[in-house]
Structures are given as C-alpha cells and as structure tokens.
Design a protein around this motif. Structure first.
Motif, PDB file in Angstrom:
ATOM      1  N   SER A   2       0.857 -28.187   2.068  1.00 27.19           N
ATOM      2  CA  SER A   2       0.260 -27.345   2.842  1.00 27.19           C
ATOM      3  C   SER A   2       0.936 -26.976   4.185  1.00 27.19           C
ATOM      4  O   SER A   2       1.508 -27.816   4.918  1.00 27.19           O
ATOM      5  CB  SER A   2      -1.346 -27.651   3.369  1.00 27.19           C
ATOM      6  OG  SER A   2      -1.483 -26.581   4.253  1.00 27.19           O
ATOM      7  N   CYS A   3       1.370 -25.551   4.467  1.00 29.79           N
ATOM      8  CA  CYS A   3       1.870 -25.134   5.538  1.00 29.79           C
ATOM      9  C   CYS A   3       0.922 -24.223   6.631  1.00 29.79           C
ATOM     10  O   CYS A   3       1.353 -23.621   7.463  1.00 29.79           O
ATOM     11  CB  CYS A   3       3.077 -24.497   5.493  1.00 29.79           C
ATOM     12  SG  CYS A   3       2.876 -23.132   4.489  1.00 29.79           S
ATOM     13  N   LYS A   4      -0.296 -24.434   6.218  1.00 28.87           N
ATOM     14  CA  LYS A   4      -1.358 -23.696   6.966  1.00 28.87           C
ATOM     15  C   LYS A   4      -1.440 -23.951   8.669  1.00 28.87           C
ATOM     16  O   LYS A   4      -1.661 -23.248   9.266  1.00 28.87           O
ATOM     17  CB  LYS A   4      -2.701 -23.689   6.472  1.00 28.87           C
ATOM     18  CG  LYS A   4      -2.876 -22.921   4.971  1.00 28.87           C
ATOM     19  CD  LYS A   4      -3.685 -22.265   4.833  1.00 28.87           C
ATOM     20  CE  LYS A   4      -3.762 -21.491   3.752  1.00 28.87           C
ATOM     21  NZ  LYS A   4      -4.683 -20.289   3.409  1.00 28.87           N
ATOM     22  N   PHE A  29       2.606 -19.166  -3.512  1.00 23.20           N
ATOM     23  CA  PHE A  29       3.010 -19.054  -1.848  1.00 23.20           C
ATOM     24  C   PHE A  29       2.309 -17.930  -1.441  1.00 23.20           C
ATOM     25  O   PHE A  29       1.472 -17.962  -0.424  1.00 23.20           O
ATOM     26  CB  PHE A  29       4.403 -19.126  -1.556  1.00 23.20           C
ATOM     27  CG  PHE A  29       5.325 -20.422  -1.610  1.00 23.20           C
ATOM     28  CD1 PHE A  29       4.311 -21.633  -1.916  1.00 23.20           C
ATOM     29  CD2 PHE A  29       6.465 -20.350  -1.977  1.00 23.20           C
ATOM     30  CE1 PHE A  29       5.227 -22.791  -2.212  1.00 23.20           C
ATOM     31  CE2 PHE A  29       7.295 -21.583  -2.351  1.00 23.20           C
ATOM     32  CZ  PHE A  29       6.577 -22.898  -2.425  1.00 23.20           C
ATOM     33  N   VAL A  34       0.897 -17.860   2.372  1.00 20.15           N
ATOM     34  CA  VAL A  34       1.891 -18.621   3.535  1.00 20.15           C
ATOM     35  C   VAL A  34       3.231 -18.390   3.025  1.00 20.15           C
ATOM     36  O   VAL A  34       4.121 -18.741   3.611  1.00 20.15           O
ATOM     37  CB  VAL A  34       1.727 -20.062   3.211  1.00 20.15           C
ATOM     38  CG1 VAL A  34       0.261 -20.300   3.798  1.00 20.15           C
ATOM     39  CG2 VAL A  34       1.708 -20.549   1.776  1.00 20.15           C
ATOM     40  N   LYS A  37       5.851 -18.225   5.787  1.00 16.50           N
ATOM     41  CA  LYS A  37       6.248 -19.342   6.535  1.00 16.50           C
ATOM     42  C   LYS A  37       7.120 -20.308   5.697  1.00 16.50           C
ATOM     43  O   LYS A  37       7.382 -21.343   6.123  1.00 16.50           O
ATOM     44  CB  LYS A  37       4.901 -20.168   6.744  1.00 16.50           C
ATOM     45  CG  LYS A  37       4.014 -19.483   7.827  1.00 16.50           C
ATOM     46  CD  LYS A  37       2.720 -20.362   7.926  1.00 16.50           C
ATOM     47  CE  LYS A  37       1.798 -19.634   8.761  1.00 16.50           C
ATOM     48  NZ  LYS A  37       0.289 -20.595   8.986  1.00 16.50           N
TER      49      LYS A  37
END
Ligand SMILES: C[S@@+](CC[C@H](N)C(=O)[O-])C[C@H]1O[C@@H](n2cnc3c(N)ncnc32)[C@H](O)[C@@H]1O
Length: 139
Positions: A2-4, A29, A34, A37
């Motif tokens: 996760s890159c939230k 993605f 996201v 990002k």
C-alpha cells in the motif's frame, strides 16, 4: 504494498522484469487511486537499482528467490539509517528446513537467511506470517 500512507510527495518505485505485467499492474494502481504516487520501472532489478541515485525509507524484496542476496547487496547502501527492508517468503513453505536441498529457489532463500543472520550491522526479525517476512532495520 500500500502507498496510501506515503508522506506528501512520497513515491513508491516498483521494478518488474516481466513487461507484460506493466499495463495489468497499472490498471490496479489506477483503480486504487494511487497511480500518481507509483513509478513503474520495467527490467531486471540488478540492472535498474545501480542507477537509482536516491535513498529509500523502505524496500520490499519479492523477486526471484535465487537472487535475494544480489538484491540485498545492491540496495542496502541505498536505505537510510533506521530504514527498513522487508524480504518476503523467507520460510518458503517450510522448505528452508530442508538444509541439504538442491532446489535452487530454496537454496537461495536458505543462503540469504544465513547471510543476514551473520550480518551484525542489521537488526532483523522473521515475522512468521504466511510464508514468512523478514523485517530488517539498517542501523
Ligand atoms: C512473487 S512475484 C511478486 C509479486 C508482487 N510482489 C505482488 O505482491 O504482487 C515475483 C515477481 O518478480 C519478478 N522478477 C523476478 N526476477 C526479477 C528481477 N531480477 N528483476 C525484476 N523483477 C523480477 C517476476 O517477474 C515476478 O513478477
């Protein structure tokens, strides 16, 4: 991964050798909202990582099990002090217990685990969830 929760302006870089997965991954993605990002890089990690002139807070290793030692050696100096490396599948379906195995993937994981065990410059713990995740802290 996760890159939230990336800090504002933070980026997640993915490296994948199989170019057929590029669009597939990108579609997910986008669905997750996201994509802005994530920087997707296509190619062999061993060719790409030496050209990454930046430092990382967190690195996740989950490629070819025969190459974990190579990945680790290429990336460890690009992780900030106090940063983390996660290595997936370090229990390898319990096959790591087969110490004399000749299976190349299992040997790769066994040799990686052993190299890390001996490395006093790294704090480490194996989280026994699913297939085992090794959490490494560069100190
Ligand atoms: C177990 S999968 C990773 C799955 C991904 N972490 C996920 O959770 O969706 C391993 C991936 O590593 C890729 N791979 C294997 N060797 C690689 C290398 N040397 N450089 C970059 N990618 C590699 C494979 O093509 C494969 O897609």
């Amino acid at each position: 991964m996760s890159c939230k929760r990336l800090k504002p302006g933070g980026k997640l870089i993915t490296i994948e050798i199989n170019d057929e997965l590029r669009e597939f991954s990108h579609s997910y993605f986008c669905k997750a909202g996201v994509d802005s990002k994530i920087i997707q890089m296509t190619g062999k990690a061993q060719d790409i990582v030496p050209g990454l002139n930046q430092m990382f807070d967190l690195v996740y290793i989950d490629g070819d099990k025969r190459e974990y030692i190579e990945y680790f050696k290429l990336i460890v100096d690009k992780v900030i002090t106090g940063g983390f490396i996660l290595a997936d599948n370090v229990l390898w379906g319990e096959k790591v217990l087969e110490k004399t195995t000749k299976d190349p993937q299992t040997r790769g994981i066994i040799e990686f685990n052993e190299m890390i065990r001996k490395d006093k410059s790294i704090e480490k713990v194996i989280l026994p969830v699913r297939d085992g995740i090794m959490l490494l802290r560069v100190v």
